[in-house]
Design a protein around this motif. Structure first.
Motif, short mmCIF file in Angstrom:
data_model
loop_
_atom_site.label_atom_id
_atom_site.label_comp_id
_atom_site.label_asym_id
_atom_site.label_seq_id
_atom_site.Cartn_x
_atom_site.Cartn_y
_atom_site.Cartn_z
N TYR A 127 0.87 -1.18 0.00
CA TYR A 127 0.00 0.00 0.00
C TYR A 127 0.90 1.23 0.00
O TYR A 127 1.96 1.23 0.66
CB TYR A 127 -0.86 0.05 1.27
CG TYR A 127 -2.14 -0.75 1.22
CD1 TYR A 127 -3.07 -0.56 0.20
CD2 TYR A 127 -2.44 -1.67 2.23
CE1 TYR A 127 -4.26 -1.27 0.18
CE2 TYR A 127 -3.63 -2.39 2.20
CZ TYR A 127 -4.54 -2.18 1.18
OH TYR A 127 -5.71 -2.88 1.15
N ALA A 138 0.83 5.81 -0.08
CA ALA A 138 0.01 7.02 0.07
C ALA A 138 0.90 8.24 -0.09
O ALA A 138 2.11 8.18 0.16
CB ALA A 138 -0.67 7.03 1.45
N LEU A 192 1.24 11.59 1.59
CA LEU A 192 0.80 12.29 2.79
C LEU A 192 1.73 13.42 3.17
O LEU A 192 1.42 14.22 4.04
CB LEU A 192 0.68 11.30 3.96
CG LEU A 192 -0.31 10.14 3.74
CD1 LEU A 192 -0.19 9.10 4.84
CD2 LEU A 192 -1.74 10.67 3.69
N THR A 242 4.73 7.45 1.53
CA THR A 242 4.40 6.65 2.70
C THR A 242 4.01 5.28 2.17
O THR A 242 3.23 5.20 1.22
CB THR A 242 3.23 7.29 3.47
OG1 THR A 242 3.59 8.64 3.79
CG2 THR A 242 2.89 6.52 4.73
N ARG A 265 -6.09 0.52 4.54
CA ARG A 265 -6.25 1.94 4.19
C ARG A 265 -7.34 2.50 5.08
O ARG A 265 -8.39 1.87 5.26
CB ARG A 265 -6.78 2.08 2.77
CG ARG A 265 -5.80 1.86 1.70
CD ARG A 265 -6.45 2.26 0.35
NE ARG A 265 -5.48 2.12 -0.71
CZ ARG A 265 -4.44 2.96 -0.87
NH1 ARG A 265 -4.28 3.98 -0.04
NH2 ARG A 265 -3.59 2.77 -1.85
N ASN A 324 -9.12 8.47 6.33
CA ASN A 324 -8.41 9.75 6.30
C ASN A 324 -7.15 9.68 5.43
O ASN A 324 -6.33 10.59 5.47
CB ASN A 324 -8.05 10.19 7.72
CG ASN A 324 -7.19 9.17 8.43
OD1 ASN A 324 -6.89 8.11 7.85
ND2 ASN A 324 -6.81 9.45 9.65
N GLY A 325 -6.98 8.58 4.69
CA GLY A 325 -5.83 8.46 3.80
C GLY A 325 -4.64 7.78 4.42
O GLY A 325 -3.68 7.44 3.74
N ALA A 326 -4.66 7.60 5.74
CA ALA A 326 -3.53 6.97 6.42
C ALA A 326 -3.52 5.47 6.17
O ALA A 326 -4.50 4.88 5.70
CB ALA A 326 -3.60 7.25 7.92
#
Lengths: 336, 336, 336, 336
Positions: A193, A195, A197, A210, B216, B219-221
């Motif tokens: 995964y 992201a 951020l 991330t 996932r 909030n995208g974290a």
């Protein structure tokens, strides 16, 4: 002790670091450094020839060992030229981003009968080496889980990111090697995964800042690597290996073993911020090991296969994130 | 302070623990405990009625609040019966393993206008609560990563495993709730790897004993939960939340703050081994909170939605492992 | 389990603490509490008789055990009256500030054949008990050095100081007992330095607020106690015992096992600030031990001799500071 | 950067250490090493003159700076000869064991106008320097207490002890300097307890192997130094400074930041065992500082007065133990 005459290709940050370390080493002589862009004013000293042309190193018959510290796209070619010239090679990671190109390079190295060590310096860090010893000595039994926390203190510029091959090939590659080193097993499947951020520009460059990568290993164990491009408190480099008899963990290094207690709290020092500081000992130790292998005609402990496997893992993670499903890691194939 | 008259359904290990805690609490009276299989010889004391029939609790109009500590398959039914009888409900996790059944139960609770708190006790642990506070107060900025290490000291018997719903619904469910609690976000997608590394019988029962679950969040974290059924050094319960301004970590509790230094090494105490010891304070605190909500007519901080969302996450992880690809977590739907 | 009927003399902070703990204990009933100044409105509950007159406790034949929690000047007298009335006695430290008075009291206790336990609760703290175990089990070999750090979070008011007997009899007395407990040896000579660094009023009251006391022990080992009346970061209670095979150390307790990492530093929680919080477990454990000794007719582990020896050490330290030379500690004499 | 030509008197363990460090330093050239007993086979390299005669160093006009690493009884004489010859001097501690002899030496140094730095290397340790910074920056307020734990891993041979001047002048001298360095104050009075607990031969030689030294400082603070000749778990070097705003502590260094968790306990690495390893960075830093002072014509941060004051403190402690009462530390007198 026989002196090994050495040359360096590439005099950027890492080349200069290795050069400085060699100048303080017993039994190794630095004869030439080639880099078309380097500023040699203050370095490396009068006794060392410097210039733009790689042949300064590659064509000097007195040079037995070459350190390749130039940009990634030049690695495979320089390895092959050095090997054909009969020189032993230490090369910074990665060998190349194309596994087939790596295999061809390794075939050339094999044919030439020279030694090749890849610059996965973290294996030589005293802390990680102690964790490896715990695994190797059976202190924690059979391996069940490997966990790696790897966070840079600051994100690189987005334009660096664009040419880096992406986070999995630029940053996680070290962690893939650490998983293999600590577990003594191969990575067989990866899910990743990612992201954005920290810096939207990194996302615009097609990369993530991330990432959370999980793996199945060939011994049945599971592993996870967690990456961030920006840990504001410093360079965060931790590992844990968990097994049937217990767990071995590595923590961050700090500049001073100090604790302050005030009404505001109890505080200790931030981790060392910069990778050159954090891994200082490992950079010296990996070279000492390389030169000892050359001197004693032994196989380097981080070899071409290690260079290849970290790249194929990085490619699998890159693809996994793109397609959002687990991806089987390419087997090494018939290694040269 | 008004006294709340209370009854307990189920007097196994956890029911007895809650009962003992209530007996020491101010403002709460334990009137009846019902369990068809319990040994009431040494517990709960003369003033408390005991018996096999749940109606001892459910049909007593003086009882305002019911603790449901019976086996999982009875939870939804008991919640509904208690709610219809106008009693406030504290129920151990999970409400049920079927999300639709949970939704129907929550609808009944809503209609009855009673309070429902679900037994995610770890939220009330002082250490985890401190991490939550760091997040809530913005001490670590925007959340990027949540990491949970959750390892039991000993694997349960394989026959327990067979009826447990599997590791993700039996063990990881607590960790899913912790991810939601700490991040303040929902889990939107899950990928899970599992392995049988501790007890082959667990594999024969169709379950795994080692798992690595990535997520996932809304909030995208990103988040990861790592589970093992057997950590020989003790109950291992750690979390880390990493964000734009730093990181907050929770470590294990030890029975004594002691260090021994000998020629063999420097050693500290193993973590508390048993979950009842480790989470002792949280079990008291969650009930005090529940009774305070009843007394002050406030909404419990761990509600039906929390009970539902941890189950749908567990089901998604179970399916992800089975099909080996990421699975989207069912949205709560229209919550009752 | 036989129920022990109990009374308390003195319902100030510590008396109330013990009372609350007894009310939650199995096998102990609190029948009466006497204190001329206490506010009994919210405590101790309907079933307990309360009043100003100590005879409420001392003259009640049903009361088997008495806790003496009244001001120091009343201790010896209350112990004697309780003993003569055939009641077992738990008494807060110190028994008295006059060794001869203590000896007479102990003689009365002996004659009466009742049990006496002195309230050195820190011996029952799980952390210090673990250090003691390391010593007793030989884990650190022969004892060479004992070090105690004992710092209060806040200085007491100067008027309290004036009537406290001075720092060595008020504060260090606990630490003298800890030295004896951990080393298993007697203190034979003391040298003390003192300073007024926190509150000049303490100096005006003839006392010091900072002290460094060194000792020779009967087994040849050395010890040091370091005291401060004000550690702004919290209650600081640490010990170290060093021996031929190693060292055992006790550290502070914190409210949460949490670490925050930000660009400002890495921080953990301040130690528990208040002694009632820090030593909560020890207060319960010392009473459970006392009641078990009464119930099973065993000698309490902290006895009259312990009460006497900590006082004579405190007197020696007081004198040493006054005359600025080492002072031999009075031997216990023929103990009753 | 101007190169400073240097010579070394004494090529034992410490002389050789400094020599190796100089050979790797920029801006310093090692020209000659004199030692009547040294084995120069493997060291110091072809470009350096070696021999038995100190004049090889002292009479070479090209040598600007001399390192005195010979036995203590030769220090004062060599300092004077070097000073008279116009050479700057770095001298290992102690300058001499006789304060008057030290004063005469310092007068000669002053007259000659050369620089003198004394080898209290621990001031340059990054960890202790960080504690000093906390004090200097006011992070912990006014100083109340200084505590030093200083334990060697292994006792020296008894015959070494016999000629060492005793534990207070041989071992504690470093700690006296650390007390002065950290507190920024002078030691005004000392009381010392000693014991023979490790090696009876040390007692037979008239010395002790275990000591507890307390002090009054000129700023009103108190200090304690605790010494043992044998800590079986490694070299134990800790300090704590406690003040009105908090506390700063320094802990031991370990070879790897690793933790092992097994059913046997949670263990970390023993402290670095050997002082040359533990203080490696400080040995380099003290010389770099010395050469920088020579180069930039600045006063060395560890000067003759520091050399004198640690010796008079050691003499006071020696006498205090002998007579068992506090001893006032000789004032420096009119410093040259």
């Amino acid at each position: 002790m026989k002196t090994i005459t050495t040359g360096i290709l590439g005099a950027g940050r890492i080349g200069r670091l290795h050069g400085d370390n060699i100048l303080r080493m017993n039994g190794v002589a630095l004869k030439a450094v080639a880099d078309p862009y380097a500023d040699f004013e203050s370095w490396p000293g009068a006794a060392v020839a410097t210039g733009e042309d790689p042949d300064l190193v590659l064509s000097d018959d007195a040079i037995e060992a070459v350190l390749i510290c130039s940009p990634t796209p030049t690695h495979a070619d320089f390895i092959e030229r050095a090997a054909v010239a009969g020189k032993h090679v230490f090369c910074e990671k990665p060998i190349d981003l194309d596994p087939d190109r790596i295999r061809r390079t390794l075939a050339t190295v094999k044919e030439a009968g020279v030694k090749l060590q890849v610059g996965f310096n973290r294996r030589f860090d005293p802390t990680f080496a102690r964790v490896k010893k715990a695994v190797a000595d059976g202190e924690i039994g059979d391996i069940h889980l490997v966990k790696i926390t790897s966070r840079d203190p600051e994100a690189p510029p987005a334009d660096y990111v664009a040419s880096s091959g992406g986070i999995f090939l630029d940053m996680t590659i070290h962690d893939f090697d650490m998983v293999r080193f600590l577990s003594g097993a191969e990575i067989v499947e990866v899910h990743a995964y990612g992201a954005v951020l920290i810096d939207p520009e990194i996302g615009n460059a097609g990369d993530v800042d991330t990432a959370m990568t999980t793996m199945r290993l060939s011994n049945g164990a599971l592993a996870v690597i967690e990456n961030s491009r920006q840990a504001v408190y410093g360079y965060d480099q931790r590992v844990e290996v968990f097994g049937s008899k217990g767990s071995a963990e590595a923590f961050n290094e700090v500049p001073a073993q100090v604790r302050l207690s005030t009404s505001e709290g109890i505080s200790t020092e931030n981790p060392l911020y910069f990778f050159l500081e954090r891994y200082q000992a490992s950079f010296i130790s990996e070279l000492e090991t390389f030169f000892a292998c050359v001197r004693d005609d032994k196989a380097p402990p981080v070899d071409g296969r290690d260079g290849l496997m970290s790249v194929v893992a990085g490619l699998a993670a890159t693809r996994s994130r793109a397609v959002n499903r687990p991806v089987v890691v390419e087997s090494p194939g018939e290694m040269p």
